[in-house]
Motif scaffolding. Structure first.
Motif, PDB file in Angstrom:
ATOM      1  N   ALA A  74      -5.381  -1.698   2.189  1.00  0.00           N
ATOM      2  CA  ALA A  74      -5.381  -1.301   3.600  1.00  0.00           C
ATOM      3  C   ALA A  74      -6.534  -1.940   4.359  1.00  0.00           C
ATOM      4  CB  ALA A  74      -5.459   0.218   3.713  1.00  0.00           C
ATOM      5  N   LYS A  75      -7.640  -2.164   3.676  1.00  0.00           N
ATOM      6  CA  LYS A  75      -8.825  -2.752   4.308  1.00  0.00           C
ATOM      7  C   LYS A  75      -8.607  -4.222   4.647  1.00  0.00           C
ATOM      8  CE  LYS A  75     -12.318  -3.400   1.675  1.00  0.00           C
ATOM      9  NZ  LYS A  75     -13.492  -3.273   0.815  1.00  0.00           N
ATOM     10  N   HIS A  76      -7.816  -4.918   3.853  1.00  0.00           N
ATOM     11  CA  HIS A  76      -7.579  -6.344   4.039  1.00  0.00           C
ATOM     12  C   HIS A  76      -6.093  -6.634   4.174  1.00  0.00           C
ATOM     13  CE1 HIS A  76     -11.730  -7.180   3.106  1.00  0.00           C
ATOM     14  NE2 HIS A  76     -11.621  -6.417   2.043  1.00  0.00           N
ATOM     15  N   ALA A 136       0.833  -1.204   0.000  1.00  0.00           N
ATOM     16  CA  ALA A 136       0.000   0.000   0.000  1.00  0.00           C
ATOM     17  C   ALA A 136       0.865   1.249   0.000  1.00  0.00           C
ATOM     18  CB  ALA A 136      -0.932  -0.004   1.208  1.00  0.00           C
ATOM     19  N   ALA A 141       0.931   4.086  -2.856  1.00  0.00           N
ATOM     20  CA  ALA A 141       0.676   5.475  -2.455  1.00  0.00           C
ATOM     21  C   ALA A 141       1.805   6.400  -2.901  1.00  0.00           C
ATOM     22  CB  ALA A 141       0.493   5.550  -0.940  1.00  0.00           C
ATOM     23  N   GLN A 194      -6.594   5.219  -5.757  1.00  0.00           N
ATOM     24  CA  GLN A 194      -7.141   5.352  -4.414  1.00  0.00           C
ATOM     25  C   GLN A 194      -7.948   4.130  -3.979  1.00  0.00           C
ATOM     26  OE1 GLN A 194      -6.290   7.674  -2.195  1.00  0.00           O
ATOM     27  NE2 GLN A 194      -7.372   6.346  -0.774  1.00  0.00           N
ATOM     28  N   SER A 195      -8.775   3.593  -4.859  1.00  0.00           N
ATOM     29  CA  SER A 195      -9.566   2.427  -4.465  1.00  0.00           C
ATOM     30  C   SER A 195      -8.670   1.209  -4.246  1.00  0.00           C
ATOM     31  CB  SER A 195     -10.654   2.120  -5.486  1.00  0.00           C
ATOM     32  OG  SER A 195     -10.084   1.714  -6.707  1.00  0.00           O
ATOM     33  N   ARG A 196      -7.602   1.096  -5.019  1.00  0.00           N
ATOM     34  CA  ARG A 196      -6.658  -0.017  -4.835  1.00  0.00           C
ATOM     35  C   ARG A 196      -5.960   0.081  -3.480  1.00  0.00           C
ATOM     36  NH1 ARG A 196      -5.893  -4.952  -5.457  1.00  0.00           N
ATOM     37  NH2 ARG A 196      -3.811  -5.625  -5.939  1.00  0.00           N
ATOM     38  N   ILE A 197      -5.545   1.279  -3.111  1.00  0.00           N
ATOM     39  CA  ILE A 197      -4.911   1.497  -1.811  1.00  0.00           C
ATOM     40  C   ILE A 197      -5.892   1.170  -0.691  1.00  0.00           C
ATOM     41  CG2 ILE A 197      -3.935   3.249  -0.269  1.00  0.00           C
ATOM     42  CD1 ILE A 197      -2.886   4.611  -2.850  1.00  0.00           C
ATOM     43  N   PHE A 198      -7.130   1.596  -0.853  1.00  0.00           N
ATOM     44  CA  PHE A 198      -8.149   1.313   0.153  1.00  0.00           C
ATOM     45  C   PHE A 198      -8.359  -0.193   0.304  1.00  0.00           C
ATOM     46  CE2 PHE A 198     -12.614   0.559   1.269  1.00  0.00           C
ATOM     47  CZ  PHE A 198     -12.632   1.162   2.516  1.00  0.00           C
ATOM     48  N   ASP A 199      -8.433  -0.919  -0.815  1.00  0.00           N
ATOM     49  CA  ASP A 199      -8.613  -2.373  -0.758  1.00  0.00           C
ATOM     50  C   ASP A 199      -7.459  -3.061  -0.036  1.00  0.00           C
ATOM     51  OD1 ASP A 199     -11.028  -2.290  -2.073  1.00  0.00           O
ATOM     52  OD2 ASP A 199     -10.185  -2.808  -4.027  1.00  0.00           O
ATOM     53  N   GLN A 230      -3.556   9.518  -8.639  1.00  0.00           N
ATOM     54  CA  GLN A 230      -4.055   9.438  -7.274  1.00  0.00           C
ATOM     55  C   GLN A 230      -5.509   8.971  -7.260  1.00  0.00           C
ATOM     56  OE1 GLN A 230      -3.966  13.161  -5.214  1.00  0.00           O
ATOM     57  NE2 GLN A 230      -4.379  12.235  -3.233  1.00  0.00           N
TER      58      GLN A 230
END
Length: 78
Positions: free
Chosen positions: A72-74, A47, A51, A65-70, A61
């Motif tokens: 970080a979420k898992h 991540a 970033a 962003q959605s890839r970074i969120f995915d 960016q």
């Protein structure tokens, strides 16, 4: 609507893929003590790498962003 009756067709959904349920005890110990604890570290570094690529580039960016969120979420990889 009326429930399942004898001789009704039933389809059970499963999740094919790999399983480790029949592994030896030393393999389970390795996964528990060595392999699995590394997952959060791996995903957080991943991540951070994604970033850092987006800095200074607004379009990238937004795209990443959605890839970074995915990631970080898992962090455990699931």
């Amino acid at each position: 609507m009326g429930g399942i009756k004898e001789n009704d067709f039933v389809m059970v959904m499963g999740y094919p893929g790999s399983t480790k349920r029949y592994r030896e005890s030393y393999s389970s110990s390795y996964n528990q003590d060595v392999f699995m604890p590394l997952f959060p570290i791996y995903f957080m570094r991943r991540a951070d790498g994604v970033a850092s690529r987006r800095e200074g580039n607004r379009d990238l960016q937004i795209k990443l962003q959605s890839r970074i969120f995915d990631i970080a979420k898992h962090p455990e990889g699931f």
